[in-house]
Enzyme design. Structure first.
Site, PDB file in Angstrom:
ATOM      1  N   CYS A  19       0.834  -1.216   0.000  1.00  0.00           N
ATOM      2  CA  CYS A  19       0.000   0.000   0.000  1.00  0.00           C
ATOM      3  C   CYS A  19       0.859   1.252   0.000  1.00  0.00           C
ATOM      4  O   CYS A  19       2.058   1.209   0.265  1.00  0.00           O
ATOM      5  CB  CYS A  19      -0.945   0.000   1.206  1.00  0.00           C
ATOM      6  N   CYS A  22       2.474   1.969   3.320  1.00  0.00           N
ATOM      7  CA  CYS A  22       3.608   1.060   3.564  1.00  0.00           C
ATOM      8  C   CYS A  22       4.836   1.549   2.798  1.00  0.00           C
ATOM      9  O   CYS A  22       5.960   1.489   3.309  1.00  0.00           O
ATOM     10  CB  CYS A  22       3.266  -0.361   3.105  1.00  0.00           C
ATOM     11  N   ASP A 400       2.706  20.359 -36.733  1.00  0.00           N
ATOM     12  CA  ASP A 400       3.688  20.623 -37.777  1.00  0.00           C
ATOM     13  C   ASP A 400       3.159  19.914 -39.024  1.00  0.00           C
ATOM     14  O   ASP A 400       2.612  18.816 -38.925  1.00  0.00           O
ATOM     15  CB  ASP A 400       5.046  20.042 -37.361  1.00  0.00           C
TER      16      ASP A 400
END
Length: 708
Positions: A19, A22, A400
């Site tokens: 997690c 963690c 472009d």
């Protein structure tokens, strides 16, 4: 020696990182190792970078609280995949649920306060929350307040006031939430893992008269790879023998195989479909296109998006505020209003549980990991969460022209002869002169002559001389011929009105006209045009349909040519006769006018404009290192069709991040309101927290379904 240690950089892959909280704690623990100068932990990619020195044992000790395994990045070997149901924490969760059910059965048969009932609930709490308490109590002793500390306080508090059943429900729901969050993050990370498995780890190499199987790390530049039909390429290289169709979908996202012949570039991870090939290795394994993609995708996930930065800052103040509110709810009413201690402590614990910021903290990273991974599999390289979010806010896109909206290879479209022996002679004279020129239009004339079967030996030029910006002249068959722009012939006073009318008519159609003749007369003309890509008009329509306000074509061509091509493609506006610095100024003024502006180019001559735009998007990144390095987003195939998909994915990701943050905060607010009448129970609080986390993760995983 000490200086070398300071700059020593080691990279590792992590297994078992469960997690966001963690990850933050793991990073903090590593920073406390004295020989470590700096640490960067990439949660989305499960990757760790250490500046300084640390042993694997030291790193694993720092992550022992979450069972994190550390593997050097270059170490061979696959991550052990443990089935969801065989993971110890998930087995404990199931055991916790079993005793929870037994506990409720005991409530109905023996009563809530019976010793056997309490013992059964206590077993459910211990089995489901053992790891939680181990970390939570350790954090509490150090006054570190994260999700596990809050949960530990809440469950111990519930047991003290006799709410054993509620404590057991909270433990089970929290363990279930952690397991499902870990499973969902693994799903989101699979997109990177699948990228890492694309290219083979070994290849058949010819050295001298021997053919040997080598690890890719042992293959050197210039080695010859033997690629059999049905095999994947292990390295980037150049075809030196054979021809075959190569499926490049893994790199560029294009599903139609591309024919490769000697001299063509090929990429690691692509599939050889039919013929045998011999390929000369041109890049080391760490420099291959797929290696760059993986590296950039991982770096992209580590970069914090604006919304993630907001969430992190908010969570920093939010958690202490929730703890203070919970504490005040638990003690103020009993102390000053005669409230029942047991009831108000219970309510305070419920606030503590519902206030956990899990859903909020994970709301952004899981969406970004999923979106960037999905894009990479489709051949679109997004170089960070910030670029993903910005692409979702775009209003204007500038293109472009050459090589982006057009093919970038001019072709001869018209030949008109005024004097002489016909088209072949005109082409022969032109080719003889243009052989000495480097101009793109020269190559178009030479290609046309080859198509017509005109040999370069038939016409030879001598005394070649370039006339800067206007054309060239040379002696062909004892006559001095000129080839160049109408301006060149006008200056020599030999441009008849009838020829001038022909030139203007062709220029209105968007063609560049070159005249051929002597100092006294024009003998013919050739019109050259860059061919528009078949997909350009469709892509522009799609972009306008999905809500892009304005599309602008930038070109160095003259106004007539620019407007003719713009009409063909359907762009909203055209800026013609631009030098590279003019493109840069145009992008700056568009940003001032509209805010969020993207520039799409080939990444080589458009680098300044790409860098200045809100988002620089490079075409054909697979063959161009410059494109990958310069742009914020690279379309790996030379394919504009990926652009609307990228914009839609970015918008969906932006919407999902906003939904996630709103939902996570909204659900917390609703639960906190329920505290007032005393309706919020502990199990409802954890259910709200778990539900919010799961909904945020599942909502983010919807990004895997965004299609082209």
């Amino acid at each position: 020696m000490g200086k070398a240690l300071e700059n020593n950089k080691e990279m590792y892959r992590l297994q078992g990182l469960s997690c966001v909280n963690c990850a933050a704690k793991f990073e903090k623990n590593i920073r406390e190792i004295q020989t470590v100068n700096d640490v960067q932990l990439n949660f989305g990619a499960s990757k760790l970078t250490i500046i300084g020195e640390a042993t694997i044992d030291q790193l694993e000790k720092a992550g022992a609280f979450d069972g994190i395994k550390v593997v050097p990045e270059n170490q061979r070997g696959k991550e052990e995949k443990v089935s969801f149901w065989k993971k110890l924490e998930n087995i404990n969760t199931v055991a916790s649920l079993s005793f929870l059910i037994l506990g409720y059965a005991s409530v109905y048969t023996l009563g809530e306060n019976h010793l056997a009932t309490i013992f059964t609930f206590a077993l459910s709490i211990i089995l489901g929350g053992f790891n939680l308490f181990k970390v939570g109590l350790k954090n509490l002793s150090k006054l570190q307040f994260d999700i596990k500390t809050l949960m530990t306080i809440a469950i111990i508090g519930a047991a003290i006031i006799g709410e054993w059943s509620e404590g057991a429900v909270v433990v089970f729901l929290f363990a279930l939430s952690e397991a499902l969050e870990s499973y969902s993050m693994d799903k989101a990370r699979e997109s990177i893992r699948s990228l890492m498995d694309i290219a083979p780890k070994t290849a058949l190499v010819r050295r001298g008269s021997q053919e040997i199987e080598l690890d890719v790390e042992d293959i050197t530049l210039g080695d010859i790879l033997i690629i059999k039909p049905g095999e994947k390429l292990a390295m980037d290289g150049e075809v030196v023998k054979g021809q075959s169709s190569i499926n490049q979908a893994a790199i560029t996202g294009e599903s139609i195989p591309v024919l490769k012949v000697p001299g063509d570039e090929v990429f690691a991870g692509t599939l050889n479909e039919e013929g045998s090939l011999e390929v000369k290795v041109t890049k080391r394994v760490e420099d291959t296109t797929i290696a760059k993609i993986i590296h950039l995708v991982e770096e992209a996930q580590a970069e914090r998006a604006p919304s993630q930065a907001f969430v992190d800052k908010f969570a920093k103040y939010y958690t202490p505020a929730i703890m203070l509110i919970a504490f005040l709810i638990a003690i103020v009413p009993p102390l000053f209003m005669g409230g029942d201690w047991s009831e108000w402590i219970y309510r305070g614990l419920a606030v503590l549980v519902v206030g956990c910021p899990c859903a909020l903290v994970i709301s952004t990273p899981v969406a970004i990991v999923t979106a960037i991974g999905n894009a990479a599999k489709k051949g679109v390289l997004i170089k960070g969460g910030i670029h993903l979010e910005e692409a979702g806010r775009l209003k204007v896109i500038a293109f472009d022209k050459t090589g982006t909206l057009t093919k970038g290879t001019p072709e001869v479209t018209d030949i008109k002869v005024f004097k002489g022996n016909g088209e072949n002679e005109l082409l022969g004279i032109s080719t003889a002169i243009e052989k000495f020129s480097q101009h793109p239009l020269a190559s178009a004339i030479i290609r046309k002559a080859e198509e017509k079967g005109i040999s370069s030996n038939d016409y030879t030029a001598e005394e070649f001389q370039s006339i800067t910006g206007k054309g060239a002249k040379a002696r062909v068959q004892d006559v001095v011929y000129y080839i160049g722009s109408p301006k060149l012939f006008a200056e020599m006073n030999n441009l008849p009105a009838s020829v001038e009318d022909e030139v203007k008519a062709l220029q209105i159609q968007g063609k560049t006209v070159m005249l051929v003749g002597t100092a006294k007369e024009v003998i013919g003309l050739m019109a050259v045009a860059d061919q528009v890509r078949a997909s350009s008009a469709k892509v522009i329509r799609k972009l306008l349909d999905i809500g892009i306000q304005k599309t602008i074509m930038l070109t160095g061509d003259n106004e007539a040519t620019g407007h003719a091509i713009a009409r063909q493609i359907g762009v909203s506006d055209v800026k013609a006769e631009l030098l590279p610095q003019d493109k840069l100024e145009t992008i700056k003024s568009l940003k001032e006018q509209y805010g969020k502006v993207a520039m799409v180019g080939d990444g080589v001559n458009d680098a300044p404009a790409l860098a200045t735009a809100t988002i620089g998007i490079a075409m054909g990144g697979a063959g161009t290192d410059t494109a990958i390095e310069t742009a914020d987003i690279a379309l790996m195939a030379d394919d504009l069709n990926k652009l609307p998909y990228t914009i839609q994915l970015s918008r969906r990701a932006l919407r999902i991040i906003k939904e996630n943050i709103s939902f996570a905060l909204g659900l917390k607010l609703l639960a906190l309101i329920l505290i007032v009448p005393g309706w919020l129970t502990l199990w409802m609080a954890i259910f709200a927290d778990m539900g919010a986390t799961l909904i945020v993760v599942l909502n983010s995983l919807r990004l895997l379904r965004v299609k082209e």
